[in-house]
Design a protein around this motif. Structure first.
Motif, PDB file in Angstrom:
ATOM      1  N   ASP A   1       0.567  -1.137   0.145  1.00  0.00           N
ATOM      2  CA  ASP A   1      -0.085   0.416   0.091  1.00  0.00           C
ATOM      3  C   ASP A   1       0.888   1.075   0.337  1.00  0.00           C
ATOM      4  O   ASP A   1       0.505   2.249  -0.173  1.00  0.00           O
ATOM      5  CB  ASP A   1      -1.322  -0.078   1.590  1.00  0.00           C
ATOM      6  CG  ASP A   1      -1.604  -0.973   1.733  1.00  0.00           C
ATOM      7  OD1 ASP A   1      -1.927  -1.401  -0.386  1.00  0.00           O
ATOM      8  OD2 ASP A   1      -2.834  -1.155   2.123  1.00  0.00           O
TER       9      ASP A   1
ATOM     10  N   THR B   1       0.909   1.909  -3.629  1.00  0.00           N
ATOM     11  CA  THR B   1      -0.072   2.296  -4.251  1.00  0.00           C
ATOM     12  C   THR B   1      -0.463   3.202  -3.593  1.00  0.00           C
ATOM     13  O   THR B   1      -2.322   3.485  -3.847  1.00  0.00           O
ATOM     14  CB  THR B   1      -2.098   1.013  -4.373  1.00  0.00           C
ATOM     15  OG1 THR B   1      -1.857   0.617  -3.088  1.00  0.00           O
ATOM     16  CG2 THR B   1      -0.157  -0.319  -5.230  1.00  0.00           C
TER      17      THR B   1
ATOM     18  N   GLY C   1      -4.687   2.151  -1.728  1.00  0.00           N
ATOM     19  CA  GLY C   1      -5.037   1.247  -2.294  1.00  0.00           C
ATOM     20  C   GLY C   1      -5.833   1.986  -3.828  1.00  0.00           C
ATOM     21  O   GLY C   1      -6.639   1.771  -4.008  1.00  0.00           O
TER      22      GLY C   1
ATOM     23  N   GLU D   1      -3.070  -0.446  -7.900  1.00  0.00           N
ATOM     24  CA  GLU D   1      -3.629  -1.523  -8.438  1.00  0.00           C
ATOM     25  C   GLU D   1      -1.955  -2.466  -7.788  1.00  0.00           C
ATOM     26  O   GLU D   1      -1.291  -1.816  -8.541  1.00  0.00           O
ATOM     27  CB  GLU D   1      -4.131  -2.060  -9.033  1.00  0.00           C
ATOM     28  CG  GLU D   1      -3.348  -1.462 -10.873  1.00  0.00           C
ATOM     29  CD  GLU D   1      -3.976  -1.676 -12.035  1.00  0.00           C
ATOM     30  OE1 GLU D   1      -5.145  -2.044 -11.762  1.00  0.00           O
ATOM     31  OE2 GLU D   1      -3.675  -1.366 -12.737  1.00  0.00           O
TER      32      GLU D   1
ATOM     33  N   ASP E   1      -0.559 -13.255  -9.475  1.00  0.00           N
ATOM     34  CA  ASP E   1      -2.228 -12.878  -9.792  1.00  0.00           C
ATOM     35  C   ASP E   1      -2.671 -11.569  -9.724  1.00  0.00           C
ATOM     36  O   ASP E   1      -1.306 -10.972 -10.513  1.00  0.00           O
ATOM     37  CB  ASP E   1      -2.138 -12.293  -7.224  1.00  0.00           C
ATOM     38  CG  ASP E   1      -1.827 -13.153  -6.533  1.00  0.00           C
ATOM     39  OD1 ASP E   1      -2.830 -13.673  -6.757  1.00  0.00           O
ATOM     40  OD2 ASP E   1      -1.200 -14.025  -5.873  1.00  0.00           O
TER      41      ASP E   1
ATOM     42  N   SER F   1      -5.266  -5.863  -9.171  1.00  0.00           N
ATOM     43  CA  SER F   1      -6.203  -5.648  -8.165  1.00  0.00           C
ATOM     44  C   SER F   1      -5.847  -4.548  -7.118  1.00  0.00           C
ATOM     45  O   SER F   1      -4.649  -4.406  -6.499  1.00  0.00           O
ATOM     46  CB  SER F   1      -6.767  -7.382  -6.978  1.00  0.00           C
ATOM     47  OG  SER F   1      -7.932  -6.770  -6.393  1.00  0.00           O
ATOM     48  N   ARG F   2      -7.242  -3.528  -6.859  1.00  0.00           N
ATOM     49  CA  ARG F   2      -6.739  -2.468  -5.621  1.00  0.00           C
ATOM     50  C   ARG F   2      -6.738  -3.386  -3.920  1.00  0.00           C
ATOM     51  O   ARG F   2      -6.158  -2.863  -3.749  1.00  0.00           O
ATOM     52  CB  ARG F   2      -7.354  -1.966  -5.615  1.00  0.00           C
ATOM     53  CG  ARG F   2      -7.958  -1.059  -6.967  1.00  0.00           C
ATOM     54  CD  ARG F   2      -8.947  -0.014  -6.768  1.00  0.00           C
ATOM     55  NE  ARG F   2      -9.013   1.233  -7.840  1.00  0.00           N
ATOM     56  CZ  ARG F   2      -8.640   1.791  -8.670  1.00  0.00           C
ATOM     57  NH1 ARG F   2      -7.710   2.154  -7.469  1.00  0.00           N
ATOM     58  NH2 ARG F   2      -8.952   2.995  -9.599  1.00  0.00           N
ATOM     59  N   ASP F   3      -7.029  -4.405  -3.821  1.00  0.00           N
ATOM     60  CA  ASP F   3      -7.206  -5.574  -3.256  1.00  0.00           C
ATOM     61  C   ASP F   3      -5.242  -6.288  -3.563  1.00  0.00           C
ATOM     62  O   ASP F   3      -5.550  -7.369  -3.954  1.00  0.00           O
ATOM     63  CB  ASP F   3      -8.424  -6.640  -2.841  1.00  0.00           C
ATOM     64  CG  ASP F   3      -7.898  -7.135  -1.653  1.00  0.00           C
ATOM     65  OD1 ASP F   3      -7.422  -7.021  -0.714  1.00  0.00           O
ATOM     66  OD2 ASP F   3      -9.352  -7.980  -1.148  1.00  0.00           O
ATOM     67  N   THR F   4      -4.732  -5.904  -2.830  1.00  0.00           N
ATOM     68  CA  THR F   4      -3.503  -6.460  -1.904  1.00  0.00           C
ATOM     69  C   THR F   4      -3.461  -7.969  -1.182  1.00  0.00           C
ATOM     70  O   THR F   4      -2.591  -8.502  -0.956  1.00  0.00           O
ATOM     71  CB  THR F   4      -2.882  -5.933  -1.726  1.00  0.00           C
ATOM     72  OG1 THR F   4      -2.403  -5.195  -0.167  1.00  0.00           O
ATOM     73  CG2 THR F   4      -2.567  -4.482  -2.444  1.00  0.00           C
ATOM     74  N   ASP F   5      -4.729  -8.713  -0.913  1.00  0.00           N
ATOM     75  CA  ASP F   5      -5.083  -9.623   0.668  1.00  0.00           C
ATOM     76  C   ASP F   5      -4.291 -10.952  -0.329  1.00  0.00           C
ATOM     77  O   ASP F   5      -3.884 -11.963   0.276  1.00  0.00           O
ATOM     78  CB  ASP F   5      -6.296  -9.218   0.857  1.00  0.00           C
ATOM     79  CG  ASP F   5      -6.323  -8.818   1.899  1.00  0.00           C
ATOM     80  OD1 ASP F   5      -5.623  -8.097   2.559  1.00  0.00           O
ATOM     81  OD2 ASP F   5      -7.721  -8.260   2.414  1.00  0.00           O
ATOM     82  N   TYR F   6      -4.416 -10.293  -1.777  1.00  0.00           N
ATOM     83  CA  TYR F   6      -4.475 -11.869  -2.810  1.00  0.00           C
ATOM     84  C   TYR F   6      -2.947 -12.248  -2.404  1.00  0.00           C
ATOM     85  O   TYR F   6      -2.608 -13.764  -2.463  1.00  0.00           O
ATOM     86  CB  TYR F   6      -5.164 -11.371  -3.826  1.00  0.00           C
ATOM     87  CG  TYR F   6      -6.185 -12.102  -3.631  1.00  0.00           C
ATOM     88  CD1 TYR F   6      -7.193 -13.093  -3.464  1.00  0.00           C
ATOM     89  CD2 TYR F   6      -7.443 -10.762  -4.037  1.00  0.00           C
ATOM     90  CE1 TYR F   6      -8.697 -12.536  -3.432  1.00  0.00           C
ATOM     91  CE2 TYR F   6      -8.618 -10.931  -3.630  1.00  0.00           C
ATOM     92  CZ  TYR F   6      -9.492 -12.034  -4.104  1.00  0.00           C
ATOM     93  OH  TYR F   6     -10.823 -11.885  -3.715  1.00  0.00           O
TER      94      TYR F   6
ATOM     95  N   THR G   1      -0.325 -10.863  -0.630  1.00  0.00           N
ATOM     96  CA  THR G   1       0.041 -11.219   0.984  1.00  0.00           C
ATOM     97  C   THR G   1      -0.681 -12.970   1.578  1.00  0.00           C
ATOM     98  O   THR G   1       0.846 -13.575   1.984  1.00  0.00           O
ATOM     99  CB  THR G   1      -1.064 -10.416   1.650  1.00  0.00           C
ATOM    100  OG1 THR G   1      -0.458  -8.695   1.810  1.00  0.00           O
ATOM    101  CG2 THR G   1      -0.243 -10.866   3.451  1.00  0.00           C
TER     102      THR G   1
END
Length: 296
Positions: free
Chosen positions: A73, A76, A79, A82, A96, A99-104, A106
């Motif tokens: 983050d 980016t 958020g 991306e 991967d 995506s804006r969601d970096t949980d994947y 991680t």
């Protein structure tokens, strides 16, 4: 138009803000160019590819890499951008998607498994740059490469191919390297172009062979650092993220349209007791009409 990411930093690590076009001199193959300077970087979304080696002895670094996810983050801007993940050994794998969601990312970094005996850095960088070139044109493109320094086993991209590929891309490459022998060294890469038109190309190719991670970063105007310990790794990521958001973007239309590798030199018109880290080169190509040269 050629974009030249440029960091101006004092010895204390403080970034110099508020500079304009009159504060810089930019030379293309030794010829001064008219430039535009954009320093309003935080308003632009970022497309980031994290490209991580999993081959050879990289498994020794997985504990450090597992903690990288929450730091993304920083690149980016919380958020607004991306990120995507590419891992590689003898070949790159798009693990991967953006995506804006970096949980994947991680989760995948925490479950990373060793690859084979390859470290195809040139192929992985070329693949990652191609991914970034297909992102929206208003996005800043950043590649975070985490690998050892030398290429082992690339087949699709040679050193010559990659010099041209980086030279035609407006991607900022930031490199963090680990040493298979655990050498405790931190080295910053910075371009120092000069000489004849042919010599810089041969020098760039030789440099890519010697230390691919460092030369790729230098060519793009990025930075290079080595790490050994977990604290050093996290500090370097934090620093590179800050620098990636706080670069001036110099741009110019080349006055010399000769195809091939062009060297760039950026200087401050006043010293400001600061160093300049800027893109070292670009690759000019003929358009379909054969009358202009451009970068992609």
């Amino acid at each position: 138009m050629v974009l030249v990411p440029t960091l101006v930093e004092k010895p204390t690590g403080e970034v110099v803000y508020g500079l304009g076009a009159t504060d810089f001199t930019l030379e293309d193959n030794g010829v001064k160019q008219e430039i535009h300077v954009d320093d309003d970087l935080d308003t632009q979304p970022v497309s980031l590819v994290v490209c991580i080696e999993r081959g050879r002895s990289s498994g020794l670094e997985f504990d450090k890499l597992a903690k990288l996810g929450p730091l993304l983050d920083l690149f980016t801007a919380g958020g607004r951008g991306e990120a995507a993940l590419v891992v590689f050994d003898s070949e790159p794998v798009y693990l991967d998607a953006f995506s804006r969601d970096t949980d994947y990312i991680t989760e995948d970094l925490q479950q990373l498994r060793p690859g084979d005996g390859g470290a195809a850095i040139l192929d992985a960088v070329g693949y990652s740059v191609d991914l970034l070139e297909h992102r929206p044109p208003d996005h800043r493109r950043v590649l975070l490469l985490i690998s050892e320094s030398r290429d082992h086993g690339s087949k699709k991209f040679s050193a010559t191919d990659l010099v041209e590929r980086i030279g035609t891309s407006n991607t900022l490459v930031l490199s963090l390297t680990f040493s298979p022998t655990k050498a405790n060294l931190i080295d910053w890469g910075k371009g120092n172009p000069g000489g004849s038109l042919l010599a810089p190309l041969m020098m760039a190719i030789a440099a890519v062979h010697k230390n691919a991670a460092r030369e790729i970063a230098s060519m793009s105007g990025g930075e290079y650092a080595a790490f050994t310990k977990e604290k050093g790794f996290q500090d370097r990521v934090d620093e590179l993220a800050s620098h990636s958001r706080n670069r001036y973007i110099l741009s110019f239309h080349p006055s010399d349209l000769t195809p091939g590798l062009h060297t760039i030199q950026v200087k401050l018109n006043n010293e400001y007791n600061a160093r300049v880290v800027a893109r070292a080169s670009y690759w000019a190509v003929n358009d379909t009409a054969g009358s202009t040269a451009s970068t992609k």
